[in-house]
Design a protein around this motif. Sequence first.
Motif, PDB file in Angstrom:
ATOM      1  N   ARG A  73      33.878 -59.684 -33.447  1.00 23.33           N
ATOM      2  CA  ARG A  73      34.410 -60.023 -32.613  1.00 23.33           C
ATOM      3  C   ARG A  73      36.434 -58.670 -32.306  1.00 23.33           C
ATOM      4  O   ARG A  73      36.320 -58.037 -31.876  1.00 23.33           O
ATOM      5  N   GLU A 124      33.782 -55.706 -31.647  1.00 24.34           N
ATOM      6  CA  GLU A 124      33.774 -55.833 -29.722  1.00 24.34           C
ATOM      7  C   GLU A 124      34.601 -55.013 -29.014  1.00 24.34           C
ATOM      8  O   GLU A 124      34.309 -55.146 -28.320  1.00 24.34           O
ATOM      9  N   ASN A 164      27.698 -52.826 -34.680  1.00 21.88           N
ATOM     10  CA  ASN A 164      28.851 -51.836 -34.254  1.00 21.88           C
ATOM     11  C   ASN A 164      28.188 -50.765 -33.940  1.00 21.88           C
ATOM     12  O   ASN A 164      28.495 -49.926 -32.525  1.00 21.88           O
ATOM     13  N   SER A 212      26.555 -50.468 -30.201  1.00 20.09           N
ATOM     14  CA  SER A 212      27.363 -50.784 -28.978  1.00 20.09           C
ATOM     15  C   SER A 212      27.650 -49.347 -28.299  1.00 20.09           C
ATOM     16  O   SER A 212      28.068 -49.215 -27.202  1.00 20.09           O
ATOM     17  N   ALA A 220      26.705 -54.516 -25.186  1.00 20.13           N
ATOM     18  CA  ALA A 220      27.127 -55.557 -26.217  1.00 20.13           C
ATOM     19  C   ALA A 220      25.829 -55.989 -26.566  1.00 20.13           C
ATOM     20  O   ALA A 220      26.317 -57.202 -27.571  1.00 20.13           O
ATOM     21  N   TYR A 269      25.569 -56.478 -31.010  1.00 17.99           N
ATOM     22  CA  TYR A 269      26.656 -57.987 -30.548  1.00 17.99           C
ATOM     23  C   TYR A 269      25.696 -58.894 -30.564  1.00 17.99           C
ATOM     24  O   TYR A 269      25.716 -60.304 -31.822  1.00 17.99           O
TER      25      TYR A 269
END
Length: 200
Positions: free
Chosen positions: A99, A102, A175, A178, A184, A187
């Motif tokens: 999170r 992200e 990471n 992305s 996304a 993830y």
Amino acid sequence: MTGVDGRVERGNRTRRTVLRRAVDIASVEGLEALSVGRLAGELELSKSGVFALFGSKQELQLATVRAASRIFVAEVLEPVSEAAEGVERLRGLCEGWLRYSERRVFPGGCFFYGVMAEFDAREGPVHDALVEAQRVWLAELERCAERARAAGELSADTDPAQLAFEVVALMETANAMSLLHREATPYVRARRGIASRLRT
């Protein structure tokens, strides 16, 4: 005395402002991109005033690493401080890290992923500070895996250090991919991989 206290508080406030901007810059461009002149210009502060807060580029870099560490602790470690030991806490740490990356707490994704690549082959205090930050993170993951194994939540032949290495590899790859692909999906894949690894 009140005047002295006010100056100290203003100095501390300025330092926090400078370091917040410094961690954002470094997460995208690296620690070498930091300079007193750049930070003073962007924040409309006096160059001499910013220099007085740090004294050298290396101290600015070290202070930036420490500031990023505090943010990381607040974002990833503190939210699971009350979680049960073992797999629950391990899952919480992994989810918290994903999170944190992200949500772009740092605009360059994980601060440490970016700057470790910059300093991994170097020597000196900044390299050592990054090594220590990584050690603390891996040690926490390993500790949780060890507790989970002892509680029978993971198989008896689980190697905590290997498990920590594997979940970190999944998170850091998510990471990087992305950021590179501006999507996304990495993830999602990392979460699946971690869940699968913790089930086995």
